[in-house]
Scaffold this motif. Structure first.
Motif, PDB file in Angstrom:
ATOM      1  N   VAL A  41       0.840  -1.209   0.000  1.00 32.12           N
ATOM      2  CA  VAL A  41       0.000   0.000   0.000  1.00 32.12           C
ATOM      3  C   VAL A  41       0.870   1.252   0.000  1.00 32.12           C
ATOM      4  O   VAL A  41       0.663   2.171  -0.804  1.00 32.12           O
ATOM      5  CB  VAL A  41      -0.953   0.006   1.223  1.00 32.12           C
ATOM      6  CG1 VAL A  41      -1.698   1.343   1.306  1.00 32.12           C
ATOM      7  CG2 VAL A  41      -1.949  -1.144   1.126  1.00 32.12           C
ATOM      8  N   ASN A  42       1.871   1.300   0.865  1.00 31.06           N
ATOM      9  CA  ASN A  42       2.731   2.484   0.938  1.00 31.06           C
ATOM     10  C   ASN A  42       3.606   2.622  -0.309  1.00 31.06           C
ATOM     11  O   ASN A  42       3.809   3.726  -0.816  1.00 31.06           O
ATOM     12  CB  ASN A  42       3.620   2.422   2.188  1.00 31.06           C
ATOM     13  CG  ASN A  42       2.835   2.713   3.451  1.00 31.06           C
ATOM     14  OD1 ASN A  42       1.799   3.382   3.413  1.00 31.06           O
ATOM     15  ND2 ASN A  42       3.310   2.204   4.580  1.00 31.06           N
TER      16      ASN A  42
ATOM     17  N   SER B 265       1.373   3.907  -3.171  1.00 28.74           N
ATOM     18  CA  SER B 265       0.870   5.277  -2.957  1.00 28.74           C
ATOM     19  C   SER B 265       1.996   6.302  -3.045  1.00 28.74           C
ATOM     20  O   SER B 265       1.763   7.467  -3.369  1.00 28.74           O
ATOM     21  CB  SER B 265       0.164   5.387  -1.599  1.00 28.74           C
ATOM     22  OG  SER B 265       1.054   5.104  -0.534  1.00 28.74           O
ATOM     23  N   ASN B 266       3.252   5.879  -2.786  1.00 24.29           N
ATOM     24  CA  ASN B 266       4.402   6.781  -2.888  1.00 24.29           C
ATOM     25  C   ASN B 266       4.887   6.951  -4.323  1.00 24.29           C
ATOM     26  O   ASN B 266       5.714   7.817  -4.599  1.00 24.29           O
ATOM     27  CB  ASN B 266       5.564   6.263  -2.039  1.00 24.29           C
ATOM     28  CG  ASN B 266       5.306   6.406  -0.556  1.00 24.29           C
ATOM     29  OD1 ASN B 266       4.428   7.156  -0.156  1.00 24.29           O
ATOM     30  ND2 ASN B 266       6.059   5.684   0.262  1.00 24.29           N
TER      31      ASN B 266
ATOM     32  N   LYS C  39      -4.094   6.416  -1.754  1.00 18.35           N
ATOM     33  CA  LYS C  39      -3.746   5.352  -0.810  1.00 18.35           C
ATOM     34  C   LYS C  39      -4.982   4.551  -0.410  1.00 18.35           C
ATOM     35  O   LYS C  39      -4.924   3.322  -0.271  1.00 18.35           O
ATOM     36  CB  LYS C  39      -3.082   5.959   0.432  1.00 18.35           C
ATOM     37  CG  LYS C  39      -2.497   4.938   1.384  1.00 18.35           C
ATOM     38  CD  LYS C  39      -1.685   5.624   2.477  1.00 18.35           C
ATOM     39  CE  LYS C  39      -1.024   4.604   3.383  1.00 18.35           C
ATOM     40  NZ  LYS C  39      -0.176   5.258   4.417  1.00 18.35           N
TER      41      LYS C  39
END
Length: 289
Positions: free
Chosen positions: A238-239, A242-243, A251
């Protein structure tokens, strides 16, 4: 039969032409006839095959291929090797020599002109520094090919065949498995080359799928998702996604997709299979389209 597959003959040719190995081309010539024979066996070359050999060097493996195949096209970037190839391959009427950079070569034209558009087989002792770009170019440009049988750095072969959850698993593993079935044929020690490289090698065969094993809405989008998932291996999926600024996915949307797939919020990209990445990319593609 082929006569170049040994150190003495290789040295003789090199000295005759005062050839100098070019580090920028990653030149390491095979000097073991036994290994050469096994590579050609692994490539399953028959008298109906058109073979593309990348980086033939002085023509050592080319001789073995020409004995088996209908025709062989060699693409060699180093102009200093062309007169050597013209000599060592002079007895073979079924060999064509092209002095070009393989990444700039119109392989589709070669397939059309040399094999009536039918799939070819690729065989090569690839320069290690450019292995991945060459393999991915062949796949991503959808060149008509049956298989790729190549000598590569052992670490790269391990990455190509790696499975989820292992240290070698990454974007290359998934890209290869999207297009082909990988199989490491054998490991090859550094002593089988001239000059001797600093690492051991391996021969890997990639048998091209007629159709990818997964269905995706958009191939380029799938690989964007995969690359972003491995760019920051220590981060959760997820991180990591989203980054990735180039994806532009919220996110919350990624977290929702992970939950719908029945995965834990803390899951990392390195544990997902190709099938799971396909499912994820399809969901996020629909969501953002």
């Amino acid at each position: 039969m082929a006569t170049l597959g040994n150190a003495a003959k290789t040295k003789e040719i090199i000295q005759k032409y005062q050839f100098t190995f070019q580090k920028k081309f990653g030149q390491n010539f095979l000097i073991d006839g036994n290994i050469l024979g096994k590579i050609v066996e692994a490539a399953q070359i028959t008298e109906t095959d058109c073979v593309l050999e990348i980086g033939p060097g002085i023509g050592t493996m080319t001789q073995y291929l020409a004995e088996r195949a209908k025709s062989v096209v060699v693409v060699e970037i180093d102009k200093n090797l062309i007169p050597i190839l013209q000599e060592t391959l002079s007895v073979y009427q079924n060999v064509k020599i092209i002095n070009e950079d393989i990444l700039k070569t119109d392989i589709d034209r070669i397939v059309r002109e040399e094999n009536d558009g039918k799939p070819i087989k690729v065989v090569a002792n690839l320069p290690y520094y450019i292995t991945t770009p060459i393999v991915m170019s062949l796949f991503e440009n959808h060149v008509a090919l049956q298989s790729i049988t190549i000598m590569v750095q052992k670490e790269v072969a391990d990455r190509m065949q790696a499975v989820p959850g292992t240290k070698d698993y990454g974007a290359l593993s998934l890209a290869v498995r999207y297009y082909a079935k990988p199989e490491i044929i054998m490991k090859v020690p550094a002593s089988c080359f001239m000059p001797r490289p600093n690492v051991d090698s391996a021969v890997i065969r990639l048998i091209r799928y007629d159709n990818p094993p997964v269905e995706v809405r958009d191939e380029a989008w799938l690989f964007s998702i995969i690359r972003a998932s491995f760019n920051q291996r220590r981060k959760t999926l997820v991180n990591g996604l989203s980054n990735a600024g180039n994806l532009g996915i919220r996110k919350e949307k990624i977290a929702e997709a992970v939950e719908l797939m029945g995965l834990q919020p803390s899951v990392r990209g390195e544990t997902l299979s190709l099938e799971q990445f396909a499912e994820l990319s399809n969901y996020l593609f629909r969501a953002e389209a």
